[in-house]
Scaffold this motif. Structure first.
Motif, PDB file in Angstrom:
ATOM      1  N   TYR A  77     116.081  32.904  63.200  1.00  0.00           N
ATOM      2  CA  TYR A  77     117.431  32.951  62.650  1.00  0.00           C
ATOM      3  C   TYR A  77     117.461  32.418  61.220  1.00  0.00           C
ATOM      4  N   LEU A  78     116.765  31.300  60.971  1.00  0.00           N
ATOM      5  CA  LEU A  78     116.723  30.732  59.627  1.00  0.00           C
ATOM      6  C   LEU A  78     116.066  31.701  58.648  1.00  0.00           C
ATOM      7  N   CYS A  79     114.966  32.306  59.060  1.00  0.00           N
ATOM      8  CA  CYS A  79     114.280  33.271  58.195  1.00  0.00           C
ATOM      9  C   CYS A  79     115.144  34.503  57.971  1.00  0.00           C
ATOM     10  N   GLU A  80     115.798  34.975  59.028  1.00  0.00           N
ATOM     11  CA  GLU A  80     116.655  36.155  58.904  1.00  0.00           C
ATOM     12  C   GLU A  80     117.819  35.875  57.963  1.00  0.00           C
ATOM     13  N   THR A  81     118.357  34.651  58.027  1.00  0.00           N
ATOM     14  CA  THR A  81     119.418  34.269  57.106  1.00  0.00           C
ATOM     15  C   THR A  81     118.918  34.340  55.667  1.00  0.00           C
ATOM     16  N   PHE A  82     117.717  33.809  55.421  1.00  0.00           N
ATOM     17  CA  PHE A  82     117.146  33.867  54.074  1.00  0.00           C
ATOM     18  C   PHE A  82     116.953  35.316  53.629  1.00  0.00           C
ATOM     19  N   LEU A  83     116.414  36.152  54.518  1.00  0.00           N
ATOM     20  CA  LEU A  83     116.171  37.551  54.177  1.00  0.00           C
ATOM     21  C   LEU A  83     117.472  38.260  53.820  1.00  0.00           C
ATOM     22  N   ASN A  84     118.517  37.995  54.587  1.00  0.00           N
ATOM     23  CA  ASN A  84     119.796  38.660  54.332  1.00  0.00           C
ATOM     24  C   ASN A  84     120.452  38.165  53.050  1.00  0.00           C
ATOM     25  N   TYR A  88     118.754  36.526  50.383  1.00  0.00           N
ATOM     26  CA  TYR A  88     117.917  36.519  49.182  1.00  0.00           C
ATOM     27  C   TYR A  88     116.872  37.626  49.144  1.00  0.00           C
ATOM     28  N   GLY A  89     116.686  38.355  50.230  1.00  0.00           N
ATOM     29  CA  GLY A  89     115.697  39.424  50.254  1.00  0.00           C
ATOM     30  C   GLY A  89     114.289  38.896  50.504  1.00  0.00           C
ATOM     31  N   GLY A  90     113.347  39.810  50.547  1.00  0.00           N
ATOM     32  CA  GLY A  90     111.966  39.456  50.838  1.00  0.00           C
ATOM     33  C   GLY A  90     111.482  40.181  52.075  1.00  0.00           C
ATOM     34  N   GLY A  91     110.365  39.721  52.637  1.00  0.00           N
ATOM     35  CA  GLY A  91     109.806  40.374  53.813  1.00  0.00           C
ATOM     36  C   GLY A  91     109.171  39.358  54.740  1.00  0.00           C
ATOM     37  N   TRP A  92     108.993  39.758  55.999  1.00  0.00           N
ATOM     38  CA  TRP A  92     108.362  38.874  56.973  1.00  0.00           C
ATOM     39  C   TRP A  92     106.880  38.689  56.657  1.00  0.00           C
ATOM     40  N   VAL A  93     106.372  37.520  56.988  1.00  0.00           N
ATOM     41  CA  VAL A  93     104.946  37.224  56.854  1.00  0.00           C
ATOM     42  C   VAL A  93     104.378  36.964  58.245  1.00  0.00           C
ATOM     43  N   CYS A  94     103.351  37.701  58.605  1.00  0.00           N
ATOM     44  CA  CYS A  94     102.666  37.500  59.882  1.00  0.00           C
ATOM     45  C   CYS A  94     101.538  36.484  59.666  1.00  0.00           C
ATOM     46  N   ASP A 109      95.479  37.414  70.717  1.00  0.00           N
ATOM     47  CA  ASP A 109      95.598  38.130  71.986  1.00  0.00           C
ATOM     48  C   ASP A 109      96.613  39.256  71.890  1.00  0.00           C
ATOM     49  N   GLY A 110      96.625  39.908  70.728  1.00  0.00           N
ATOM     50  CA  GLY A 110      97.522  41.036  70.551  1.00  0.00           C
ATOM     51  C   GLY A 110      98.954  40.662  70.265  1.00  0.00           C
ATOM     52  N   HIS A 111      99.264  39.365  70.219  1.00  0.00           N
ATOM     53  CA  HIS A 111     100.632  38.917  69.962  1.00  0.00           C
ATOM     54  C   HIS A 111     100.764  38.491  68.504  1.00  0.00           C
ATOM     55  N   VAL A 112     101.805  38.988  67.857  1.00  0.00           N
ATOM     56  CA  VAL A 112     102.030  38.695  66.445  1.00  0.00           C
ATOM     57  C   VAL A 112     103.051  37.574  66.315  1.00  0.00           C
ATOM     58  N   ASP A 113     102.693  36.546  65.560  1.00  0.00           N
ATOM     59  CA  ASP A 113     103.628  35.466  65.258  1.00  0.00           C
ATOM     60  C   ASP A 113     104.064  35.606  63.809  1.00  0.00           C
ATOM     61  N   ALA A 114     105.339  35.883  63.575  1.00  0.00           N
ATOM     62  CA  ALA A 114     105.882  35.946  62.216  1.00  0.00           C
ATOM     63  C   ALA A 114     106.606  34.630  61.965  1.00  0.00           C
ATOM     64  N   LEU A 115     105.975  33.743  61.236  1.00  0.00           N
ATOM     65  CA  LEU A 115     106.476  32.388  61.110  1.00  0.00           C
ATOM     66  C   LEU A 115     107.240  32.145  59.820  1.00  0.00           C
ATOM     67  N   GLY A 116     107.295  33.121  58.933  1.00  0.00           N
ATOM     68  CA  GLY A 116     107.971  32.870  57.673  1.00  0.00           C
ATOM     69  C   GLY A 116     108.308  34.151  56.956  1.00  0.00           C
ATOM     70  N   VAL A 117     108.750  33.987  55.704  1.00  0.00           N
ATOM     71  CA  VAL A 117     109.095  35.126  54.869  1.00  0.00           C
ATOM     72  C   VAL A 117     108.414  34.996  53.517  1.00  0.00           C
ATOM     73  N   GLN A 118     108.141  36.143  52.929  1.00  0.00           N
ATOM     74  CA  GLN A 118     107.629  36.198  51.562  1.00  0.00           C
ATOM     75  C   GLN A 118     108.807  36.497  50.658  1.00  0.00           C
ATOM     76  N   ALA A 119     109.207  35.492  49.858  1.00  0.00           N
ATOM     77  CA  ALA A 119     110.352  35.666  48.970  1.00  0.00           C
ATOM     78  C   ALA A 119     110.012  36.639  47.847  1.00  0.00           C
ATOM     79  N   LYS A 120     111.047  37.147  47.183  1.00  0.00           N
ATOM     80  CA  LYS A 120     110.830  38.122  46.113  1.00  0.00           C
ATOM     81  C   LYS A 120     110.031  37.546  44.960  1.00  0.00           C
ATOM     82  N   ASN A 121     110.116  36.223  44.758  1.00  0.00           N
ATOM     83  CA  ASN A 121     109.343  35.600  43.673  1.00  0.00           C
ATOM     84  C   ASN A 121     107.918  35.257  44.088  1.00  0.00           C
ATOM     85  N   GLY A 122     107.551  35.634  45.333  1.00  0.00           N
ATOM     86  CA  GLY A 122     106.193  35.407  45.805  1.00  0.00           C
ATOM     87  C   GLY A 122     106.008  34.159  46.629  1.00  0.00           C
ATOM     88  N   ASP A 123     107.017  33.273  46.669  1.00  0.00           N
ATOM     89  CA  ASP A 123     106.897  32.049  47.455  1.00  0.00           C
ATOM     90  C   ASP A 123     106.884  32.368  48.944  1.00  0.00           C
TER      91      ASP A 123
END
Length: 245
Positions: A157-164, A166-172, A177-191
């Motif tokens: 929810y916190l990451c989705e709020t940031f994405l909505n 400020y933009g950016g994309g998910w970071v895996c 074991d075939g399970h993807v953990d997306a723990l953060g976002v890549q901001a538009k400035n690269g952070d």
């Protein structure tokens, strides 16, 4: 699916998710049958998780949540209420940070949220298919995995709020074991931004509000946000979690 087609697909799916009809959609169009890349699947799944958290908070606590910084104040109410619960007679005592002066006004909705996540997690792990368990029986099945599910969805929810906002994309961060953990976002400035460590600290050792952390990361004025619970927000009249999932 190319990114342009995915963006169009996501824009069509979003109002379906927001209206609570995603289950019906995915019964007709199973996720595994969609031609999605790993990143696209993660983007979709994390949005669904974040929306589920917002919907459960609205259902249990009676206040609306959307993807805005102001709504993080309501998330702090939910988290603080969870951390204030008197759970000494359960196996959850060691899982949540608690101080004697934490507010107890929202204890019942917080219990309903924990029960809902117990049902959600147990159905995913297929440890129970029963829907007629009473609260005491449900709490006997509430453990670290339920809290981990809740923490992961708060992070989403916190990451989705940031994405909505400020933009950016998910970071895996990891594939195991075939399970993807997306723990953060890549901001538009690269952070790279991740909130999950702060969520863990909030539950286990640190009472710093998550909204304060979000404001610090995003350069917002925490003091300028609306006063918590200003207005007519109150607990929902019905907290029946049996229809939640």
């Amino acid at each position: 699916m190319n990114q342009k087609d995915f963006d169009q697909f996501f824009s069509i799916l979003k109002p379906i998710v927001d209206s609570g009809r995603s289950d019906d959609f995915f019964k007709r169009h199973p996720l595994e049958e969609l031609d999605l890349s790993q990143d696209q699947a993660v983007r979709l799944l994390k949005y669904l998780n974040a929306h589920k958290l917002a919907s459960l908070c609205a259902k249990c606590f009676g206040f609306p949540m959307d993807y805005t910084p102001e709504s993080l104040l309501y998330l702090d109410v939910a988290v603080s209420s969870l951390c204030a619960l008197d759970l000494d007679d359960t196996q959850l005592t060691r899982l949540l940070y608690r101080e004697p002066d934490m507010p107890r006004d929202w204890a019942d909705p917080a219990l309903q949220l924990l029960l809902a996540y117990t049902i959600k997690t147990r159905r995913q792990t297929r440890k129970t298919d029963r829907e007629d368990l009473d609260p005491a029986q449900l709490f006997s099945q509430t453990d670290d995995s339920v809290i981990a599910e809740l923490i992961a969805d708060i992070n989403a929810y916190l990451c989705e709020t940031f994405l909505n906002c400020y933009g950016g994309g998910w970071v895996c961060d990891a594939v195991k074991d075939g399970h993807v953990d997306a723990l953060g976002v890549q901001a538009k400035n690269g952070d790279y931004l991740s909130f999950i460590d702060a969520v863990y600290r909030r539950f286990y050792e640190d009472p710093t509000p998550l909204a304060y952390l979000f404001c610090a990361v995003c350069g917002l004025d925490y003091a300028a946000l609306p006063a918590m619970l200003s207005g007519d927000a109150g607990p929902a009249e019905s907290n029946d979690v049996s229809e939640t999932f």
